[in-house]
Motif scaffolding. Structure first.
Motif, PDB file in Angstrom:
ATOM      1  N   GLU A 169       9.644   3.277   3.727  1.00  0.00           N
ATOM      2  CA  GLU A 169       8.210   3.171   3.469  1.00  0.00           C
ATOM      3  C   GLU A 169       7.914   1.773   2.967  1.00  0.00           C
ATOM      4  O   GLU A 169       8.696   1.214   2.186  1.00  0.00           O
ATOM      5  CB  GLU A 169       7.853   4.189   2.367  1.00  0.00           C
TER       6      GLU A 169
ATOM      7  N   SER B 131       6.294   8.575   2.208  1.00  0.00           N
ATOM      8  CA  SER B 131       4.980   8.042   1.820  1.00  0.00           C
ATOM      9  C   SER B 131       4.597   8.371   0.373  1.00  0.00           C
ATOM     10  O   SER B 131       3.832   7.621  -0.252  1.00  0.00           O
ATOM     11  CB  SER B 131       3.895   8.552   2.775  1.00  0.00           C
TER      12      SER B 131
ATOM     13  N   ARG C  53      12.798  17.829   7.413  1.00  0.00           N
ATOM     14  CA  ARG C  53      11.835  18.638   8.157  1.00  0.00           C
ATOM     15  C   ARG C  53      12.574  19.770   8.832  1.00  0.00           C
ATOM     16  O   ARG C  53      13.705  19.595   9.275  1.00  0.00           O
ATOM     17  CB  ARG C  53      11.110  17.797   9.208  1.00  0.00           C
TER      18      ARG C  53
ATOM     19  N   GLN D  63       4.708   5.763  -2.366  1.00  0.00           N
ATOM     20  CA  GLN D  63       3.531   4.893  -2.524  1.00  0.00           C
ATOM     21  C   GLN D  63       2.710   5.324  -3.735  1.00  0.00           C
ATOM     22  O   GLN D  63       2.307   4.500  -4.550  1.00  0.00           O
ATOM     23  CB  GLN D  63       2.601   5.029  -1.318  1.00  0.00           C
TER      24      GLN D  63
ATOM     25  N   ALA E 228       0.079  -0.181   4.464  1.00  0.00           N
ATOM     26  CA  ALA E 228       1.321   0.593   4.334  1.00  0.00           C
ATOM     27  C   ALA E 228       1.943   0.757   5.711  1.00  0.00           C
ATOM     28  O   ALA E 228       1.262   0.610   6.732  1.00  0.00           O
ATOM     29  CB  ALA E 228       1.023   1.955   3.725  1.00  0.00           C
ATOM     30  N   PHE E 229       3.232   1.017   5.699  1.00  0.00           N
ATOM     31  CA  PHE E 229       3.895   1.294   6.984  1.00  0.00           C
ATOM     32  C   PHE E 229       5.079   2.224   6.744  1.00  0.00           C
ATOM     33  O   PHE E 229       5.593   2.322   5.627  1.00  0.00           O
ATOM     34  CB  PHE E 229       4.359   0.000   7.671  1.00  0.00           C
TER      35      PHE E 229
ATOM     36  N   GLN F  18       8.323  13.056   4.108  1.00  0.00           N
ATOM     37  CA  GLN F  18       8.091  11.640   4.400  1.00  0.00           C
ATOM     38  C   GLN F  18       8.284  10.833   3.122  1.00  0.00           C
ATOM     39  O   GLN F  18       8.204  11.373   2.028  1.00  0.00           O
ATOM     40  CB  GLN F  18       6.668  11.441   4.928  1.00  0.00           C
TER      41      GLN F  18
ATOM     42  N   GLN G 174      13.600   7.498   6.347  1.00  0.00           N
ATOM     43  CA  GLN G 174      12.448   6.635   6.589  1.00  0.00           C
ATOM     44  C   GLN G 174      12.491   5.459   5.623  1.00  0.00           C
ATOM     45  O   GLN G 174      13.136   5.522   4.579  1.00  0.00           O
ATOM     46  CB  GLN G 174      11.142   7.404   6.349  1.00  0.00           C
TER      47      GLN G 174
HETATM   48  N1  DAH Z   1       4.676   9.008   6.872  1.00  0.00           N
HETATM   49  C1  DAH Z   1       4.474   8.782   8.292  1.00  0.00           C
HETATM   50  C2  DAH Z   1       5.338   9.783   9.066  1.00  0.00           C
HETATM   51  O1  DAH Z   1       6.194  10.406   8.503  1.00  0.00           O
HETATM   52  C3  DAH Z   1       4.849   7.388   8.661  1.00  0.00           C
HETATM   53  C4  DAH Z   1       3.824   6.412   8.187  1.00  0.00           C
HETATM   54  C5  DAH Z   1       2.775   6.075   8.984  1.00  0.00           C
HETATM   55  C6  DAH Z   1       3.904   5.862   6.922  1.00  0.00           C
HETATM   56  C7  DAH Z   1       1.827   5.181   8.562  1.00  0.00           C
HETATM   57  C8  DAH Z   1       2.938   4.949   6.493  1.00  0.00           C
HETATM   58  C9  DAH Z   1       1.905   4.637   7.340  1.00  0.00           C
HETATM   59  O2  DAH Z   1       2.974   4.393   5.300  1.00  0.00           O
HETATM   60  O3  DAH Z   1       0.959   3.739   6.909  1.00  0.00           O
HETATM   61  O4  DAH Z   1       5.152   9.927  10.232  1.00  0.00           O
END
Ligand code: DAH
Length: 342
Positions: A215, A175, A199, A178, A310-311, A173, A213
């Motif tokens: 982020e 993430s 993955r 961050q 975060a998203f 991911q 992705q």
């Molecule tokens: N890293 C998560 C995934 O791979 C996606 C994700 C969800 C990132 C919520 C975020 C978050 O920063 O706040 O499914």
């Protein structure tokens, strides 16, 4: 004998001048001047000539031979010249003709979608940063509050890279970026980090061992869930059209608390329900939440002073939705007939 010689000479000259190829010319030469040629034959009958006439006859034969050879040579160079001219004519290049159309490449739907997402967030003051695809277990899992016994850490899901410490992997991911950003200690943060993730999945219409992705992370004083909602709702309207509505469903991610998934009203049917949204009127597009206090703390940020949201957006999902592509494999095959359509 003289008449015979005259006949041979005339026949030769007329054959030669009627000839149009070097091969045929050679055949004529052999038939007349060759070892078994007509003129050679004639020479053999010299013995029947009275001895006093022989020098004269010999001279006549020689003269005829010389003349035939000269005519042959002349005609040969005429044929060669004509051939050369024909070839040059055929090879002429008309430099005034328009050039052939060059095949140019095409932007990939993933790239178009990513540039669109970046444009929207950069417009809101976000900075685009790049993380690394090879990552430490710490950044991909531990610092994100993902416990050691979490199922995502299973070797079936994660590509580990064999090394002595055993903690290097291909990030699953984005993430982890961050954490790197927060560790820099430069606050506030407004960042967007797109990139490849990996993955251990089988390839099918919705899965691939390598995908992308995007982020997002915001950390500042007084950031609340209202900021998250307002930002992501605006993003959805920019991406899918101003009439788009959003819905947040509670969810769980280890690194955010509270966590949610965001759905957008179906941009095909406007929310009434259709084949595209599988009748529900809503389409899930991202995961999000308020950055977990543990995560802030582990990265050296005081959760009493700072908060953040975060998203995580799946890029392929956006590209597939936006361009109504129903099989993710099409995105990776790079068939130019497919790519040209976007
Ligand atoms: N890293 C998560 C995934 O791979 C996606 C994700 C969800 C990132 C919520 C975020 C978050 O920063 O706040 O499914």
């Amino acid at each position: 004998m003289k008449t015979r010689l005259e006949q041979i000479r005339e026949k030769a000259i007329s054959q030669i001048s009627g000839c149009d190829s070097a091969e045929k010319l050679n055949e004529i030469r052999v038939a007349i001047l060759g070892k078994k040629g007509e003129l050679t034959d004639l020479l053999k009958s010299m013995k029947d000539v009275a001895p006093e006439d022989r020098p004269k006859v010999g001279q006549m034969v020689n003269e005829a031979r010389t003349e035939i050879e000269r005519v042959l040579e002349e005609h040969k160079s005429r044929i060669e010249r004509a051939l050369r001219e024909a070839r040059m004519k055929a090879e002429v290049i008309d430099v005034t003709l328009p050039a052939g159309k060059a095949q140019i490449g095409h932007r990939h739907p993933n790239t178009i979608a990513l540039e669109e997402v970046e444009r929207i967030f950069v417009g809101m003051g976000y900075e685009v940063v790049e993380g690394s695809e090879v990552e430490k277990d710490y950044y991909n899992f531990e610092a994100l509050n993902i416990p050691a016994d979490h199922p995502a850490k299973d070797e079936q899901d994660t590509f580990y890279i064999t090394c002595e410490s055993g903690d290097i992997l291909l990030r699953t991911q984005t993430s982890g970026v961050q954490v790197h950003e927060m560790e820099k200690g430069r606050l506030p943060i407004r960042m967007l980090a797109p990139g490849r993730v990996f993955r251990s999945d089988e390839v099918d219409a919705t899965h691939s061992p390598c995908f992308h992705q995007i982020e997002g992370l915001v950390v500042d004083k007084h950031i609340t869930f209202a900021d998250l909602k307002g930002t992501l709702a605006e993003f959805a309207k920019e991406l899918f059209g101003r009439e788009t509505r959003v819905k947040f469903r509670p969810h769980h991610f280890p690194f955010t608390e509270p966590s949610a998934e965001m759905d957008v009203s179906c941009f095909k049917c406007g929310g009434k329900g259709c084949r595209f949204c599988k009748g529900s009127g809503w389409i899930e597009i991202l995961g999000c939440g308020m950055v977990h206090p543990h995560v802030l703390e582990m990265s050296g940020i005081d959760p009493e002073e700072y908060t953040g949201f975060a998203f995580g957006i799946g890029l392929e999902r956006i590209a597939l939705l936006k361009y109504e592509i129903d099989d993710m494999r099409l995105l990776y095959e790079n068939d130019i007939r497919f790519l040209r359509q976007f």
